[in-house]
Design an enzyme around this catalytic site. Sequence first.
Site, PDB file in Angstrom:
ATOM      1  N   THR A 127       0.874  -1.179   0.000  1.00  0.00           N
ATOM      2  CA  THR A 127       0.000   0.000   0.000  1.00  0.00           C
ATOM      3  C   THR A 127       0.901   1.216   0.000  1.00  0.00           C
ATOM      4  O   THR A 127       1.890   1.254   0.736  1.00  0.00           O
ATOM      5  CB  THR A 127      -0.887   0.038   1.252  1.00  0.00           C
ATOM      6  N   GLU A 187      -6.015  -3.613   0.454  1.00  0.00           N
ATOM      7  CA  GLU A 187      -6.367  -4.647   1.437  1.00  0.00           C
ATOM      8  C   GLU A 187      -7.621  -5.425   1.043  1.00  0.00           C
ATOM      9  O   GLU A 187      -7.914  -6.468   1.639  1.00  0.00           O
ATOM     10  CB  GLU A 187      -6.569  -4.000   2.813  1.00  0.00           C
ATOM     11  N   LYS A 196     -11.664  17.640  11.993  1.00  0.00           N
ATOM     12  CA  LYS A 196     -12.349  17.566  13.289  1.00  0.00           C
ATOM     13  C   LYS A 196     -12.367  18.951  13.906  1.00  0.00           C
ATOM     14  O   LYS A 196     -11.403  19.395  14.524  1.00  0.00           O
ATOM     15  CB  LYS A 196     -11.645  16.556  14.189  1.00  0.00           C
ATOM     16  N   TRP A 227     -17.436  16.763  12.735  1.00  0.00           N
ATOM     17  CA  TRP A 227     -16.635  16.365  11.595  1.00  0.00           C
ATOM     18  C   TRP A 227     -17.038  17.156  10.352  1.00  0.00           C
ATOM     19  O   TRP A 227     -18.224  17.269  10.041  1.00  0.00           O
ATOM     20  CB  TRP A 227     -16.818  14.870  11.306  1.00  0.00           C
TER      21      TRP A 227
END
Lengths: 546, 546
Positions: free
Chosen positions: B178, B323, B438, B443
């Site tokens: 990754t 993944e 944040k 959010w």
Amino acid sequence: MPEELTLRPFFWRATRLFPEQVVVSRTHEGQTEYTYADFGDRVRRLAGALEALGVGHGDRVGTLGWNTHRHFEAYYAVPLIGAQLHTVNLLLHDDHVAHIVEDAADDVLIVDRDAVDTVERLWDRFDGVEAVIVMGETVPETERDLPLSSYEQLVADHEPKGSWPSLSEDDPAGMCYTSGTTGKPKGVEYTHKMIYAHAMMVMTPSALNIAQDDVVMPVVPMFHVNSWEFPYAVTMAGAKQVYPGPSPDPSDLVDLIEAENVTLTAGVPTVWIDVLDHIDREGGDLSSLDRIVVGGSAAPKEVMRRYADEHGVTIEHAWGMTETMSIGSVAHPKASIDAGREETLNVRVKQGLLSPGLEMRVVGDDGDPVPWDGEAVGELLVRGPTVVERYYDRPESNRAEFVEAEDGGARWLRTGDIATVDERGYIEVVDRVKDVIKSGGEWISSIELENALMAHEDVAEAVVIAAEHDRWQERPLAFVVPKSDAELDVESLRRALAEEFPRWWLPDDVRFRESIPKTATGKFDKKTLREAVDDPELPYAPGEDR
Amino acid sequence: MPEELTLRPFFWRATRLFPEQVVVSRTHEGQTEYTYADFGDRVRRLAGALEALGVGHGDRVGTLGWNTHRHFEAYYAVPLIGAQLHTVNLLLHDDHVAHIVEDAADDVLIVDRDAVDTVERLWDRFDGVEAVIVMGETVPETERDLPLSSYEQLVADHEPKGSWPSLSEDDPAGMCYTSGTTGKPKGVEYTHKMIYAHAMMVMTPSALNIAQDDVVMPVVPMFHVNSWEFPYAVTMAGAKQVYPGPSPDPSDLVDLIEAENVTLTAGVPTVWIDVLDHIDREGGDLSSLDRIVVGGSAAPKEVMRRYADEHGVTIEHAWGMTETMSIGSVAHPKASIDAGREETLNVRVKQGLLSPGLEMRVVGDDGDPVPWDGEAVGELLVRGPTVVERYYDRPESNRAEFVEAEDGGARWLRTGDIATVDERGYIEVVDRVKDVIKSGGEWISSIELENALMAHEDVAEAVVIAAEHDRWQERPLAFVVPKSDAELDVESLRRALAEEFPRWWLPDDVRFRESIPKTATGKFDKKTLREAVDDPELPYAPGEDR
């Protein structure tokens, strides 16, 4: 290791991503319709009820049922609690049903109302069966004292099971017996992993191309190789499902296709021949229907042509067997076959291209591969993640019906099918090993003769068997059902066949019948015919000059 | 047990059932075309050559290559002899390439001509590498003495390997790192079984619906999550493949689509934005093209609309990550969404419905699931047979990035994606966990702000990052590339955003740039931007009256 291949994500995807999707079901009580959300709730309740009856990991639950939503629910509730769903053909004669339930040692049975009589008759032979759930609101009266309970009562009485137990992908999830034309039926077990692999393969465009916007009606019975895996693949796809219920007749099927806008259905050829006859007489609208998957035996080309021409429906020929979890090949024309309608049909009448994940060989008597030339015949061997490598508790069959691989792969299954493969890789099954007629060291295909006879305008049904013969070992003997009012005789039929086949292929006699016996799965019962014809007279047997 | 799930049947099906099928490939030497039969012969020869070089079961073969037929051959030859194909991104900077090859301990490298310089520069760090195969007819001159050999020479010099060794489905077959926006790249291993399960899933209509008559051009690099498994799924389907070669530009892609009648292609959004721009300027015929699979990041709705309206091409939004072996969801409108063009597009811009075989949860900070209402946000967790359960040799990440399941299933992967799920089950990724802003306990989605900015007629590119803030912890800061000739200012952009978002969501400043840095996989490089902006002035930060 990543997640194992089990049925849990099938249930998850259907109930969480498609809760609004619809399942239609015909039962003895009438037609019902509910959503995948309802399905999920009832599967969880049935699972709770089964556990309360003591069913757990490693137990076997037999079913004797038609294609209904309740049977569909059992397809999930049983394996999701780690038990094994053993679907029993309720059309088999008593001795076979008893043998199958005994052999599998089923712990609990879930049965249709129609099958309660059978259960009562055979109860003394069902040693291990502790409970019988009758798929309905109520339980019928019986003379004997049987541990019957009502499916609907159980589902109403139990809370939905909250989460599923840990399962291994190698846990057995399903079991079917092959009807077996010789000997007693043999059990075939399917693990979670095999069902997962087969359902995903079936969904691909290389196989049956099952999409979320399909409306799928499996006519092939749920006791017959898991209804060719439709209840698993279609659920995973999130598509609408239609279960046609107890012994649907052609008018039921046409009504359901019309009312529910069925796009995809599946079953043996005789069903679709009967539907065509029904529409000829009564009319019927198949315009929603896109394709019919046909397997079990070959559909006559003329039937395929009529569905295409008259109804815009493609008959998709598939090949498979209990040991391959049904679908093992499908006859899609390749993109490279840039062909007109007739050539496309010539491809579609074959058994097709092996499905993704499988490998095959076609071998002669010496075990060596025969060329892929569309001419050379041999026995079809297959292997793959969806092909069993043994029968349940049958060491003898396990030795006889599998061939060790010479490379690192699994053993090959001897399919018992005699096939050719053409240059493009299309399988054509020309006979069963046991039905092929071995005449003077040469092979005569009973199926090719049957197809030619059935293409005759005056023939309704035809079957050809091997009759014993002193000189030629075996010779072809035909049984023919003429169409009503048609006049047929042996000479004219032999003349018609002589246009297609060498003289020594022609049947040595044709016996005219009003009907031909069939097996429980709708195939011609050659075994019964062979037994009925002991040392027959064969007026047209070839002379010395062959 | 039945046959294991390995790559052997992929190779068998392609080469035996579709030997006439065509593979087109652009390389440094020009465009070539050959058949699956040729492919099979060359894979067997390459396998023989690799074994002669000492590569066997358990060894790792690294590749640094573009999308070419040779790389495609390595995708099969390496895992079929029991070795592991480790695809390395040749666009990474030296330090990452060196880390990745060292970390994986590759034994042999197969590299593009373009990558020989890199190999030479890093040779001292490639301790375990015993041989380097250069994908071409010849081997370039190097200053150092490297164990280089020519791919074509090896293929010519070795006999085709006859049969494949016995493989376990749990043998590692692939490996990708990754790119990792924090820390060093982490390795992800794919077993034969995972590739099998993913490729079959990708073929289904619920995912990418890959059919035999498709012509497929994977533009997503073969070093990027196995080119989203296309080289496996498409081969199994028996479809024509087009490999666009070293760093194709938009005109190369349009030319190949036109010349080869490509029906399906795939890549990150920027590629398709560039293609659209190219066609605007130079023209181009996309009439053969049916669909483009877009993933990696979200495609702007306007781009999707233009492809549909102007070219009749469906952009199929997909979500996935290294993944999850790429494709984990696809945004197909359900059959039940009986919607017009606009509502269909509103579904298609989401990340879609989870693919068959996977399960998901979306959980809040407390780890509890959030409602599926299209509003509540949380981190997306997934699991399934195609989701890894650990990183290679990273015990710390393995603790941090997976969550134990409360039922019998595998651990959940924390995807790092912040998502909503609507009532119909459609995932919409609204941000990355690390990119979400944040602000004062609430959010703010950087992605939603970016999409709104990019929808502005004068904006070419936009990115929004979290800037540190004393009072609010974090506040949004935008970087915008104006279209040429456009005049933009902070106030007008904030006014435009204020029509869609609450005031406290508006970026506290907008910095205008000529370009925005990108990562090796074409995504906006927020990490670099964040590092470059240390304690910024934020003129529009909300006051006390918020």
